[in-house]
Design an enzyme around this catalytic site. Structure first.
Site, PDB file in Angstrom:
ATOM      1  N   ASP A  67       0.818  -1.216   0.000  1.00 19.49           N
ATOM      2  CA  ASP A  67       0.000   0.000   0.000  1.00 19.49           C
ATOM      3  C   ASP A  67       0.853   1.268   0.000  1.00 19.49           C
ATOM      4  O   ASP A  67       2.071   1.214   0.194  1.00 19.49           O
ATOM      5  CB  ASP A  67      -0.956   0.002   1.207  1.00 19.49           C
ATOM      6  CG  ASP A  67      -0.285  -0.457   2.505  1.00 19.49           C
ATOM      7  OD1 ASP A  67       0.953  -0.399   2.583  1.00 19.49           O
ATOM      8  OD2 ASP A  67      -1.001  -0.866   3.434  1.00 19.49           O
ATOM      9  N   ASP A 135      -7.510  -3.003  14.205  1.00 18.46           N
ATOM     10  CA  ASP A 135      -8.902  -3.330  13.868  1.00 18.46           C
ATOM     11  C   ASP A 135      -8.992  -4.543  12.940  1.00 18.46           C
ATOM     12  O   ASP A 135     -10.039  -4.829  12.376  1.00 18.46           O
ATOM     13  CB  ASP A 135      -9.584  -2.115  13.211  1.00 18.46           C
ATOM     14  CG  ASP A 135      -8.899  -1.679  11.923  1.00 18.46           C
ATOM     15  OD1 ASP A 135      -7.892  -2.306  11.522  1.00 18.46           O
ATOM     16  OD2 ASP A 135      -9.368  -0.713  11.292  1.00 18.46           O
ATOM     17  N   HIS A 137      -7.198  -4.938  10.113  1.00 15.02           N
ATOM     18  CA  HIS A 137      -6.957  -4.687   8.687  1.00 15.02           C
ATOM     19  C   HIS A 137      -5.649  -5.301   8.221  1.00 15.02           C
ATOM     20  O   HIS A 137      -4.712  -5.486   9.002  1.00 15.02           O
ATOM     21  CB  HIS A 137      -7.058  -3.192   8.331  1.00 15.02           C
ATOM     22  CG  HIS A 137      -5.943  -2.310   8.772  1.00 15.02           C
ATOM     23  ND1 HIS A 137      -6.112  -1.242   9.619  1.00 15.02           N
ATOM     24  CD2 HIS A 137      -4.618  -2.308   8.456  1.00 15.02           C
ATOM     25  CE1 HIS A 137      -4.961  -0.623   9.800  1.00 15.02           C
ATOM     26  NE2 HIS A 137      -4.029  -1.252   9.110  1.00 15.02           N
ATOM     27  N   GLU A 142      -9.631  -2.002   5.238  1.00 13.40           N
ATOM     28  CA  GLU A 142     -10.311  -1.764   6.507  1.00 13.40           C
ATOM     29  C   GLU A 142     -11.505  -2.708   6.671  1.00 13.40           C
ATOM     30  O   GLU A 142     -11.979  -3.287   5.682  1.00 13.40           O
ATOM     31  CB  GLU A 142     -10.803  -0.308   6.547  1.00 13.40           C
ATOM     32  CG  GLU A 142      -9.690   0.741   6.485  1.00 13.40           C
ATOM     33  CD  GLU A 142      -8.986   0.941   7.822  1.00 13.40           C
ATOM     34  OE1 GLU A 142      -8.970   0.014   8.654  1.00 13.40           O
ATOM     35  OE2 GLU A 142      -8.434   2.040   8.026  1.00 13.40           O
TER      36      GLU A 142
HETATM   37  C1  GLP Z   1      -0.537   0.200   8.425  1.00 14.51           C
HETATM   38  C2  GLP Z   1      -0.126  -0.584   7.181  1.00 14.51           C
HETATM   39  C3  GLP Z   1      -0.300  -2.061   7.396  1.00 14.51           C
HETATM   40  C4  GLP Z   1       0.377  -2.458   8.695  1.00 14.51           C
HETATM   41  C5  GLP Z   1      -0.301  -1.766   9.849  1.00 14.51           C
HETATM   42  C6  GLP Z   1       0.283  -2.121  11.196  1.00 14.51           C
HETATM   43  O1  GLP Z   1      -1.884   0.422   8.473  1.00 14.51           O
HETATM   44  N1  GLP Z   1      -0.874  -0.196   6.033  1.00 14.51           N
HETATM   45  O2  GLP Z   1       0.263  -2.755   6.295  1.00 14.51           O
HETATM   46  O3  GLP Z   1       0.304  -3.846   8.866  1.00 14.51           O
HETATM   47  O4  GLP Z   1      -0.138  -0.370   9.651  1.00 14.51           O
HETATM   48  O5  GLP Z   1       1.380  -1.313  11.464  1.00 14.51           O
HETATM   49  P1  GLP Z   1       2.408  -1.556  12.632  1.00 14.51           P
HETATM   50  O6  GLP Z   1       3.270  -2.700  12.189  1.00 14.51           O
HETATM   51  O7  GLP Z   1       3.184  -0.292  12.730  1.00 14.51           O
HETATM   52  O8  GLP Z   1       1.629  -1.862  13.841  1.00 14.51           O
END
Ligand code: GLP
Length: 240
Positions: A67, A135, A137, A142
Site C-alpha cells: 500500500d 482493527d 486490517h 479496513e
Molecule cells: C498500516 C499498514 C499495514 C500495517 C499496519 C500495522 O496500516 N498499512 O500494512 O500492517 O499499519 O502497522 P504496525 O506494524 O506499525 O503496527
C-alpha cells in the site's frame, strides 16, 4: 494455518527471517510482497545483515508493496516509498527497477489501480508479508472491505489514522486516503507470512485466527489460505 508463538519481538523477527530466507534461497528471482509499519523493522534489519554477509541476495528479487498513502510523492518522508528505501532497499543489493509500490501521486486512481492489478497478475507473490492493524486490517483493507476486492483507494478509518499518526509530526498530517492491494490480490500469494507483536494487536489476532471468517475482520480470510503462517510474540498471542 500455522501459528508460531515466540517469547519476544526479536524472536518473532528471527522466525520470520527464517521463512523469508528459505523463499529467497529456493528461488533467487522470487517475488516478495512487502509491508510497512513498525512490526517488520526487525525482520528488515535481519534481511539487511544477511545480505551484507552474502547469505542471501536481492539481485534478482522483485518486491511488490501492499500500500501507499494517496496524494503524497515518493520523496515525501511520510510516504511508504521513502519508508521502504530507508528501512530496507538502500541497504540491500536490489535493483531499483524491481521495486514496485503504488504511486501515491498518480493522476488517475482507476488507471493506477489497473496498473497495479496487472502487475500482480504478471508477478504473483511467492510470499506476501503482512502486519495487522489493531482493527484487523491487512494492507489498508479496513473492516467491511469485500473479500474479492482488488487494488483500490481506501478512506482510512479514524482509528487507523490515529494508530499511524505516531510516525508523523502531527495527526493532521496523516493522509486520509491510501491505495492498497485488495484482499483478493493478497490471497493470490503462494505463501503468506503475517507477523504481530504487542498487546494492542491481541484482539485483532484472536479474531483473525479464532473468530468467524467475516469481512468485518479482514485478516480472518487468512484462515482460508492454503499456506499461511502467523508468527506472534506472547503479548499478541495472549488472547488465543
Ligand atoms: C498500516 C499498514 C499495514 C500495517 C499496519 C500495522 O496500516 N498499512 O500494512 O500492517 O499499519 O502497522 P504496525 O506494524 O506499525 O503496527
Amino acid at each position: 494455518m500455522k501459528i508460531v508463538i515466540t517469547k519476544s519481538y526479536d524472536e518473532m523477527s528471527e522466525k520470520a527471517f527464517e521463512v523469508m530466507k528459505q523463499v529467497v534461497l529456493q528461488k533467487n528471482d522470487a517475488v516478495i510482497g512487502l509491508a510497512t509499519g513498525t512490526t517488520p523493522l526487525g525482520l528488515y534489519n535481519l534481511l539487511i545483515k544477511a545480505c551484507e554477509n552474502k547469505e542471501i541476495s536481492f539481485k534478482d528479487i522483485k518486491t511488490i508493496n501492499l500500500d501507499e498513502y494517496k496524494g503524497i510523492d515518493k520523496s515525501n518522508k511520510n510516504s511508504y516509498h521513502y519508508f521502504m528505501q530507508q528501512n530496507l532497499f538502500k541497504y540491500v543489493d536490489i535493483n531499483q527497477k524491481n521495486i514496485y509500490i503504488e504511486k501515491g501521486n498518480a493522476e488517475c486512481d482507476l488507471a493506477e489501480c489497473k496498473r497495479y492489478n496487472e502487475l500482480l497478475d504478471k508477478f504473483p507473490q511467492d510470499i506476501q508479508l503482512l502486519g495487522i492493524g489493531s482493527d484487523g486490517h491487512i494492507g489498508f483493507n479496513e473492516p467491511g472491505t469485500k473479500f474479492d476486492s482488488l487494488t483500490h483507494v481506501v478512506n482510512l478509518k479514524k482509528s487507523t489514522i490515529k494508530d499511524n499518526s505516531r510516525l508523523f509530526n502531527k495527526i493532521s498530517e496523516v493522509p486520509k486516503q491510501a491505495y492498497t492491494q485488495g484482499i483478493k490480490n493478497i490471497m493470490n500469494a503462494k505463501k503468506i507470512l503475517i507477523i504481530a507483536n504487542g498487546k494492542n494487536k491481541a484482539k485483532a489476532v484472536q479474531k483473525a485466527i479464532c473468530g468467524p471468517i467475516t469481512e468485518k475482520v479482514p485478516a480472518s480470510i487468512l484462515q482460508l489460505h492454503p499456506d499461511c503462517t502467523f508468527i506472534l510474540d506472547e503479548e499478541a498471542a495472549s488472547l488465543l
